[in-house]
Design an enzyme around this catalytic site. Structure first.
Site, PDB file in Angstrom:
ATOM      1  N   CYS A 197     -16.151  -9.890   5.767  1.00  0.00           N
ATOM      2  CA  CYS A 197     -15.585  -8.583   5.432  1.00  0.00           C
ATOM      3  C   CYS A 197     -14.323  -8.764   4.587  1.00  0.00           C
ATOM      4  O   CYS A 197     -13.382  -9.450   5.001  1.00  0.00           O
ATOM      5  CB  CYS A 197     -15.266  -7.833   6.717  1.00  0.00           C
ATOM      6  SG  CYS A 197     -14.541  -6.216   6.403  1.00  0.00           S
ATOM      7  N   CYS A 214     -19.462   1.050   8.730  1.00  0.00           N
ATOM      8  CA  CYS A 214     -18.677   0.430   9.795  1.00  0.00           C
ATOM      9  C   CYS A 214     -17.500   1.378   9.975  1.00  0.00           C
ATOM     10  O   CYS A 214     -16.693   1.545   9.052  1.00  0.00           O
ATOM     11  CB  CYS A 214     -18.220  -0.958   9.360  1.00  0.00           C
ATOM     12  SG  CYS A 214     -17.030  -1.704  10.487  1.00  0.00           S
ATOM     13  N   CYS A 253       0.381   0.431  10.328  1.00  0.00           N
ATOM     14  CA  CYS A 253      -0.068  -0.617   9.400  1.00  0.00           C
ATOM     15  C   CYS A 253       1.064  -1.452   8.801  1.00  0.00           C
ATOM     16  O   CYS A 253       1.962  -0.932   8.123  1.00  0.00           O
ATOM     17  CB  CYS A 253      -0.889  -0.003   8.280  1.00  0.00           C
ATOM     18  SG  CYS A 253      -1.621  -1.296   7.233  1.00  0.00           S
ATOM     19  N   CYS A 280     -19.353  -7.092   3.783  1.00  0.00           N
ATOM     20  CA  CYS A 280     -18.681  -5.856   4.180  1.00  0.00           C
ATOM     21  C   CYS A 280     -17.389  -5.763   3.365  1.00  0.00           C
ATOM     22  O   CYS A 280     -16.790  -6.798   3.035  1.00  0.00           O
ATOM     23  CB  CYS A 280     -18.363  -5.907   5.679  1.00  0.00           C
ATOM     24  SG  CYS A 280     -17.491  -4.439   6.257  1.00  0.00           S
ATOM     25  N   CYS A 321       0.840  -1.208   0.000  1.00  0.00           N
ATOM     26  CA  CYS A 321       0.000   0.000   0.000  1.00  0.00           C
ATOM     27  C   CYS A 321       0.876   1.261   0.000  1.00  0.00           C
ATOM     28  O   CYS A 321       1.856   1.342   0.739  1.00  0.00           O
ATOM     29  CB  CYS A 321      -0.919  -0.012   1.221  1.00  0.00           C
ATOM     30  SG  CYS A 321      -2.041   1.401   1.241  1.00  0.00           S
ATOM     31  N   ARG A 323     -17.616  -3.150  18.186  1.00  0.00           N
ATOM     32  CA  ARG A 323     -16.830  -4.371  17.931  1.00  0.00           C
ATOM     33  C   ARG A 323     -15.478  -4.357  18.615  1.00  0.00           C
ATOM     34  O   ARG A 323     -14.682  -3.433  18.468  1.00  0.00           O
ATOM     35  CB  ARG A 323     -16.637  -4.601  16.442  1.00  0.00           C
ATOM     36  CG  ARG A 323     -15.899  -5.925  16.171  1.00  0.00           C
ATOM     37  CD  ARG A 323     -15.772  -6.255  14.695  1.00  0.00           C
ATOM     38  NE  ARG A 323     -17.055  -6.228  14.068  1.00  0.00           N
ATOM     39  CZ  ARG A 323     -17.301  -5.619  12.903  1.00  0.00           C
ATOM     40  NH1 ARG A 323     -16.336  -5.032  12.252  1.00  0.00           N
ATOM     41  NH2 ARG A 323     -18.497  -5.622  12.399  1.00  0.00           N
TER      42      ARG A 323
HETATM   43  N1  SAM Z   1      -6.717   0.252   3.161  1.00  0.00           N
HETATM   44  C1  SAM Z   1      -8.005   0.441   3.666  1.00  0.00           C
HETATM   45  C2  SAM Z   1      -8.106   1.572   4.661  1.00  0.00           C
HETATM   46  O1  SAM Z   1      -7.115   1.983   5.210  1.00  0.00           O
HETATM   47  O2  SAM Z   1      -9.234   2.046   4.866  1.00  0.00           O
HETATM   48  C3  SAM Z   1      -8.612  -0.814   4.271  1.00  0.00           C
HETATM   49  C4  SAM Z   1      -7.766  -1.733   5.124  1.00  0.00           C
HETATM   50  S1  SAM Z   1      -7.108  -1.030   6.610  1.00  0.00           S
HETATM   51  C5  SAM Z   1      -5.952  -2.277   7.063  1.00  0.00           C
HETATM   52  C6  SAM Z   1      -8.430  -1.123   7.761  1.00  0.00           C
HETATM   53  C7  SAM Z   1      -8.193  -0.680   9.185  1.00  0.00           C
HETATM   54  O3  SAM Z   1      -7.405  -1.638   9.878  1.00  0.00           O
HETATM   55  C8  SAM Z   1      -7.451   0.607   9.443  1.00  0.00           C
HETATM   56  O4  SAM Z   1      -8.250   1.747   9.276  1.00  0.00           O
HETATM   57  C9  SAM Z   1      -7.044   0.462  10.889  1.00  0.00           C
HETATM   58  O5  SAM Z   1      -8.055   0.978  11.749  1.00  0.00           O
HETATM   59  C10 SAM Z   1      -6.959  -1.060  11.073  1.00  0.00           C
HETATM   60  N2  SAM Z   1      -5.575  -1.483  11.360  1.00  0.00           N
HETATM   61  C11 SAM Z   1      -4.571  -1.595  10.468  1.00  0.00           C
HETATM   62  N3  SAM Z   1      -3.436  -1.997  11.070  1.00  0.00           N
HETATM   63  C12 SAM Z   1      -3.730  -2.133  12.391  1.00  0.00           C
HETATM   64  C13 SAM Z   1      -2.962  -2.498  13.534  1.00  0.00           C
HETATM   65  N4  SAM Z   1      -1.668  -2.795  13.446  1.00  0.00           N
HETATM   66  N5  SAM Z   1      -3.585  -2.546  14.732  1.00  0.00           N
HETATM   67  C14 SAM Z   1      -4.893  -2.233  14.826  1.00  0.00           C
HETATM   68  N6  SAM Z   1      -5.678  -1.888  13.787  1.00  0.00           N
HETATM   69  C15 SAM Z   1      -5.092  -1.813  12.580  1.00  0.00           C
HETATM   70  C1  DTB Z   2     -11.091  -2.727  11.488  1.00  0.00           C
HETATM   71  O1  DTB Z   2     -11.423  -1.699  12.116  1.00  0.00           O
HETATM   72  N1  DTB Z   2     -10.215  -3.603  11.929  1.00  0.00           N
HETATM   73  C2  DTB Z   2      -9.976  -4.627  10.934  1.00  0.00           C
HETATM   74  C3  DTB Z   2     -11.022  -4.295   9.851  1.00  0.00           C
HETATM   75  N2  DTB Z   2     -11.560  -3.046  10.297  1.00  0.00           N
HETATM   76  C4  DTB Z   2     -10.660  -4.276   8.435  1.00  0.00           C
HETATM   77  C5  DTB Z   2      -8.562  -4.714  10.477  1.00  0.00           C
HETATM   78  C6  DTB Z   2      -7.574  -4.955  11.591  1.00  0.00           C
HETATM   79  C7  DTB Z   2      -6.254  -5.132  10.997  1.00  0.00           C
HETATM   80  C8  DTB Z   2      -5.201  -5.493  11.997  1.00  0.00           C
HETATM   81  C9  DTB Z   2      -3.863  -5.615  11.384  1.00  0.00           C
HETATM   82  C10 DTB Z   2      -3.719  -6.693  10.361  1.00  0.00           C
HETATM   83  O2  DTB Z   2      -4.192  -7.845  10.583  1.00  0.00           O
HETATM   84  O3  DTB Z   2      -3.072  -6.454   9.328  1.00  0.00           O
HETATM   85 FE1  SF4 Z   3      -2.863   1.232   3.359  1.00  0.00          FE
HETATM   86 FE2  SF4 Z   3      -2.758   0.098   5.743  1.00  0.00          FE
HETATM   87 FE3  SF4 Z   3      -3.261   2.697   5.564  1.00  0.00          FE
HETATM   88 FE4  SF4 Z   3      -5.122   0.910   4.728  1.00  0.00          FE
HETATM   89  S1  SF4 Z   3      -4.388   1.207   6.830  1.00  0.00           S
HETATM   90  S2  SF4 Z   3      -4.463   2.752   3.660  1.00  0.00           S
HETATM   91  S3  SF4 Z   3      -3.781  -0.720   3.960  1.00  0.00           S
HETATM   92  S4  SF4 Z   3      -1.348   1.658   4.945  1.00  0.00           S
END
Ligand code: SAM
Ligand code: DTB
Ligand code: SF4
Length: 349
Positions: A99, A190, A62, A130, A55, A262
């Protein structure tokens, strides 16, 4: 008197709730929970990463951001058949919502028909659908709705004033705009955030304030506890006090009485006792299945044992009840049975 559905929460009011003695806060949150839900029921969703890693964004938490060295390899978008096989497995294990997540800043228009085919296929299995694909344009949101999408996940992630410490490649307003497009397309939202990123209590209250003061409360509110992944900038952040996490859940329940709150990322590292406190504080939804997107989640056996220990049961699939003209949850047909094989829904399977 039933609690009001408000969109004018002030930061100080939410902070005053955070400051309550924990037993009093739990009592208030549990009271609100009972006004709208059966507290023995927990909604169960399963996540699948349909496009992992690579990404371009720089979200500091992330593991899928290309610029951090986290060991997550970038993949291309999965084939629909593979996704549907995973959805069938999730349904058989007892999930009611599936989802699909993609590590995109935003989908390209050419991706939408592929994702639409996944959504239509998952919906035809009798699961709620979702997706979380990043920022959406209004036509993209409408196309996903037309394919049968029920919910779109797009998180505010943190308080507006802390956002710039965590993400630099897009703005808070971009997120609010996408949420607007999603609502206008008739999708359920959500939307939640992450705690344990080094924010203050005031900023946790600020996240909940921003969520509760959206034009409509999100239908689902995922509260993630940061999963610290080596290689991301937030690895090494001081751990959040578990009771502060419980307080965050309780204040979310009070501020958004009708939403599914959640217990999301971070559950694998939580004890059964901490999770029990979160359910007592008004959490009524979980991610179910061994994996979130790239990180771990409790295995199915552990969650089945937890539900049995706590006397909890999966929430019936309201979507199917609606279709059959039944009143939604209480007393409806249980389509997802976490303690045994999933009974066939029959309506679309
Ligand atoms: N790329 C899209 C976005 O950012 O909307 C969808 C996937 S993104 C991984 C979805 C959500 O996962 C993020 O908004 C964040 O709240 C959660 N997330 C990602 N990495 C995480 C982490 N290490 N711990 C907790 N939540 C995480
Ligand atoms: C949300 O709020 N938490 C989920 C889902 N929406 C997509 C993602 C959590 C991701 C945790 C880090 C990972 O597994 O990469
Ligand atoms: Fe990209 Fe992760 Fe940010 Fe979603 S949360 S936009 S996957 S870097």
């Amino acid at each position: 008197m039933p609690s009001e559905i408000r969109h004018d929460w002030r930061r100080e009011e939410l902070l005053a709730l955070f400051d309550l003695p924990l037993p009093e806060l739990l009592f208030r949150a549990a009271s609100v929970h009972r006004e709208h839900f059966d507290p023995a029921e927990v909604q169960v969703s399963t996540l699948l990463s349909v496009k992992t890693g690579g990404c371009p964004e720089d979200c500091g938490y992330c593991p899928q951001a290309q610029r951090y060295h986290t060991g997550v390899d970038a993949t291309k978008l999965m084939d629909t058949d593979e996704v549907l096989e995973k959805a069938r497995q999730a349904k058989a294990a007892g999930a009611s919502r599936f989802c699909m997540g993609a590590a995109w800043r935003s989908p390209k228009d050419r991706d939408i028909p592929k994702v639409a085919a996944m959504i239509a296929g998952v919906k035809a299995l009798g699961l709620e659908t979702c997706a979380t694909l990043g920022m959406l344009t209004p036509p993209q949101a409408r196309a996903l709705r037309e394919a049968g999408l029920d919910y779109y996940n797009h998180n505010l992630d943190t308080a507006p004033e802390f956002y710039g410490d965590i993400i630099h490649t897009r703005q808070y307003q971009d997120r609010l705009d996408t949420l607007g497009h999603v609502r206008e397309a008739g999708l359920k939202t959500c939307c939640g955030g992450i705690v344990g990123m080094g924010e203050t209590r005031e900023q946790r209250a600020g996240l909940l304030q921003a969520l509760a003061n959206l034009p409509a409360h999100p239908d689902s509110v995922p509260i993630n506890r940061l999963v610290q992944v080596p290689g991301t900038p937030l690895a090494g952040t001081a751990e959040l006090d578990p009771f502060e996490f419980v307080r965050t859940i309780a204040v979310a329940r009070i501020a958004m009485p009708r939403s599914m709150v959640r217990l999301s990322a971070g559950r694998e590292a939580m004890s059964d006792e901490l999770q029990a406190l979160c359910f007592a504080a008004g959490a009524n939804s979980i991610f179910y299945g061994e994996k979130l997107l790239t990180t771990g989640n409790p295995d199915v056996e552990r969650d089945q044992a937890l539900f049995a220990r706590l006397g909890l049961r999966p929430m019936p699939l309201a979507q199917c009840d609606d279709r059959h003209g039944k009143s939604t949850v209480a007393g409806g047909t249980v389509h997802a049975d976490i303690t045994g094989p999933a009974p066939a829904c029959g309506c679309a399977a």
